[in-house]
Motif scaffolding. Sequence first.
Motif, mmCIF file in Angstrom:
data_model
loop_
_atom_site.group_PDB
_atom_site.id
_atom_site.type_symbol
_atom_site.label_atom_id
_atom_site.label_comp_id
_atom_site.label_asym_id
_atom_site.label_seq_id
_atom_site.Cartn_x
_atom_site.Cartn_y
_atom_site.Cartn_z
ATOM 1 N N THR A 1 15.848 1.677 5.983
ATOM 2 C CA THR A 1 16.101 2.582 4.857
ATOM 3 C C THR A 1 14.976 3.596 4.767
ATOM 4 O O THR A 1 13.807 3.231 4.742
ATOM 5 N N LYS A 2 15.358 4.866 4.717
ATOM 6 C CA LYS A 2 14.379 5.926 4.611
ATOM 7 C C LYS A 2 14.739 6.793 3.410
ATOM 8 O O LYS A 2 15.912 7.075 3.169
ATOM 9 N N ILE A 3 13.740 7.181 2.641
ATOM 10 C CA ILE A 3 13.950 8.016 1.457
ATOM 11 C C ILE A 3 13.199 9.323 1.673
ATOM 12 O O ILE A 3 11.991 9.326 1.896
ATOM 13 N N ALA A 4 13.920 10.438 1.604
ATOM 14 C CA ALA A 4 13.313 11.759 1.781
ATOM 15 C C ALA A 4 13.250 12.487 0.455
ATOM 16 O O ALA A 4 14.242 12.557 -0.272
ATOM 17 N N LEU A 5 12.089 13.010 0.145
ATOM 18 C CA LEU A 5 11.925 13.824 -1.054
ATOM 19 C C LEU A 5 12.432 15.237 -0.774
ATOM 20 O O LEU A 5 12.425 15.689 0.370
ATOM 21 N N PRO A 6 12.868 15.947 -1.809
ATOM 22 C CA PRO A 6 13.313 17.330 -1.621
ATOM 23 C C PRO A 6 12.221 18.162 -0.948
ATOM 24 O O PRO A 6 11.032 17.979 -1.235
ATOM 25 N N ASN A 7 12.636 19.040 -0.050
ATOM 26 C CA ASN A 7 11.672 19.874 0.654
ATOM 27 C C ASN A 7 12.346 21.189 1.038
ATOM 28 O O ASN A 7 13.207 21.212 1.918
ATOM 29 N N PRO A 8 11.982 22.291 0.382
ATOM 30 C CA PRO A 8 12.612 23.579 0.704
ATOM 31 C C PRO A 8 12.327 24.027 2.138
ATOM 32 O O PRO A 8 13.022 24.880 2.667
ATOM 33 N N ASP A 9 11.324 23.422 2.772
ATOM 34 C CA ASP A 9 10.993 23.757 4.161
ATOM 35 C C ASP A 9 11.529 22.722 5.148
ATOM 36 O O ASP A 9 11.087 22.677 6.299
ATOM 37 N N VAL B 1 7.461 -1.171 1.559
ATOM 38 C CA VAL B 1 7.567 0.264 1.328
ATOM 39 C C VAL B 1 6.262 0.908 1.771
ATOM 40 O O VAL B 1 5.191 0.575 1.260
ATOM 41 N N LEU B 2 6.373 1.813 2.744
ATOM 42 C CA LEU B 2 5.226 2.575 3.212
ATOM 43 C C LEU B 2 5.418 4.013 2.745
ATOM 44 O O LEU B 2 6.325 4.696 3.210
ATOM 45 N N ALA B 3 4.603 4.453 1.825
ATOM 46 C CA ALA B 3 4.727 5.811 1.288
ATOM 47 C C ALA B 3 3.608 6.671 1.852
ATOM 48 O O ALA B 3 2.441 6.271 1.842
ATOM 49 N N THR B 4 3.979 7.835 2.377
ATOM 50 C CA THR B 4 2.972 8.746 2.919
ATOM 51 C C THR B 4 3.446 10.184 2.819
ATOM 52 O O THR B 4 4.643 10.449 2.851
ATOM 53 N N GLN B 5 2.500 11.078 2.677
ATOM 54 C CA GLN B 5 2.799 12.503 2.726
ATOM 55 C C GLN B 5 2.373 13.074 4.069
ATOM 56 O O GLN B 5 2.375 14.279 4.274
ATOM 57 N N ALA B 6 1.985 12.206 4.989
ATOM 58 C CA ALA B 6 1.535 12.626 6.312
ATOM 59 C C ALA B 6 2.362 11.908 7.374
ATOM 60 O O ALA B 6 1.902 10.957 7.996
ATOM 61 N N ILE C 1 2.853 -0.021 -0.155
ATOM 62 C CA ILE C 1 1.590 0.532 0.325
ATOM 63 C C ILE C 1 1.662 2.049 0.190
ATOM 64 O O ILE C 1 2.393 2.717 0.914
ATOM 65 N N ASP C 2 0.910 2.562 -0.781
ATOM 66 C CA ASP C 2 0.856 4.009 -0.990
ATOM 67 C C ASP C 2 -0.199 4.591 -0.059
ATOM 68 O O ASP C 2 -1.137 3.907 0.337
ATOM 69 N N GLU C 3 -0.043 5.869 0.263
ATOM 70 C CA GLU C 3 -0.949 6.540 1.203
ATOM 71 C C GLU C 3 -1.048 5.727 2.499
ATOM 72 O O GLU C 3 -2.123 5.464 3.027
ATOM 73 N N ALA C 4 0.107 5.327 3.014
ATOM 74 C CA ALA C 4 0.168 4.439 4.183
ATOM 75 C C ALA C 4 -0.483 5.034 5.416
ATOM 76 O O ALA C 4 -0.932 4.297 6.299
ATOM 77 N N HIS C 5 -0.574 6.367 5.483
ATOM 78 C CA HIS C 5 -1.207 6.984 6.656
ATOM 79 C C HIS C 5 -2.652 6.534 6.818
ATOM 80 O O HIS C 5 -3.168 6.472 7.925
ATOM 81 N N VAL C 6 -3.319 6.188 5.697
ATOM 82 C CA VAL C 6 -4.700 5.707 5.763
ATOM 83 C C VAL C 6 -4.761 4.404 6.560
ATOM 84 O O VAL C 6 -5.659 4.194 7.371
ATOM 85 N N TYR C 7 -3.773 3.544 6.347
ATOM 86 C CA TYR C 7 -3.742 2.252 7.039
ATOM 87 C C TYR C 7 -3.261 2.408 8.475
ATOM 88 O O TYR C 7 -3.773 1.768 9.384
ATOM 89 N N LEU C 8 -2.262 3.264 8.664
ATOM 90 C CA LEU C 8 -1.682 3.419 9.996
ATOM 91 C C LEU C 8 -2.614 4.144 10.954
ATOM 92 O O LEU C 8 -2.483 4.009 12.166
ATOM 93 N N GLY C 9 -3.563 4.899 10.425
ATOM 94 C CA GLY C 9 -4.506 5.623 11.277
ATOM 95 C C GLY C 9 -5.597 4.749 11.855
ATOM 96 O O GLY C 9 -6.386 5.196 12.682
ATOM 97 N N ASP C 10 -5.671 3.505 11.456
ATOM 98 C CA ASP C 10 -6.680 2.565 11.950
ATOM 99 C C ASP C 10 -5.964 1.492 12.761
ATOM 100 O O ASP C 10 -5.073 0.819 12.264
ATOM 101 N N LYS C 11 -6.342 1.321 14.031
ATOM 102 C CA LYS C 11 -5.579 0.419 14.907
ATOM 103 C C LYS C 11 -5.576 -1.021 14.416
ATOM 104 O O LYS C 11 -4.603 -1.743 14.616
ATOM 105 N N PHE C 12 -6.651 -1.466 13.752
ATOM 106 C CA PHE C 12 -6.681 -2.846 13.262
ATOM 107 C C PHE C 12 -5.740 -3.029 12.066
ATOM 108 O O PHE C 12 -5.006 -3.994 11.979
#
Length: 198
Positions: free
Chosen positions: A106-114, A82-87, A51-62
């Motif tokens: 299992t969690k996968i973190a993308l590189p992030n200079p911050d 796999v729940l992928a989100t940038q939020a 599920i890409d852009e998983a935040h869209v699904y997780l933001g709705d209680k249903f």
Amino acid sequence: ETDTRTTDVSAVFDCEKFLTNAPKEIISAVFSQLNSKFLRGLDGRPFGMYIDEAHVYLGDKFRAKDIALALRVVRSKHGHLVLATQAPDDALDSDVGTLLREACKTKIALPNPDADKSGPPNRPGARDYLHMLGFTDDDIEVIKRATPKQEYYIKSGSNRRLVNFNFGPVTKALVCATSEADVARARANPDWYKELIA
């Protein structure tokens, strides 16, 4: 009406335009139907649900309830979700945030200079989210220094590893072609990949 779609081998539902234009109630109902059909079809064979852009699904209680059900069922049926989100705030602050932290081993973190930047209490920074997900300060330092679009930091239980996906041109053509033009070309010529591996 009877649903005659089959998902014996694979099925992809590109919902970008639907999610952008449909009313919230309709989106919830359609996602619930897809999730239910998917879970009913599980027979013990290994499988993956992405599920890409998983935040869209997780933001709705249903829809979050459907994700929670999938999280509980999928692992017991030889699968992975796999729940992928940038939020990450939308995911961790959702109704299933605690379940996500506990069930997603299992969690996968993308590189992030911050990655080492914290935020104020009302607006957590990358470091705060990584800590919420169980990453240590040493992990965060690796994530901060990793090479973007090439290295990924994987944490599974107490195991941690920086992996390198330095894909060659053929692999990139097969797995990284995701622009609208690439998708249109692939739909117009279903055998597009054969010339790459000939």
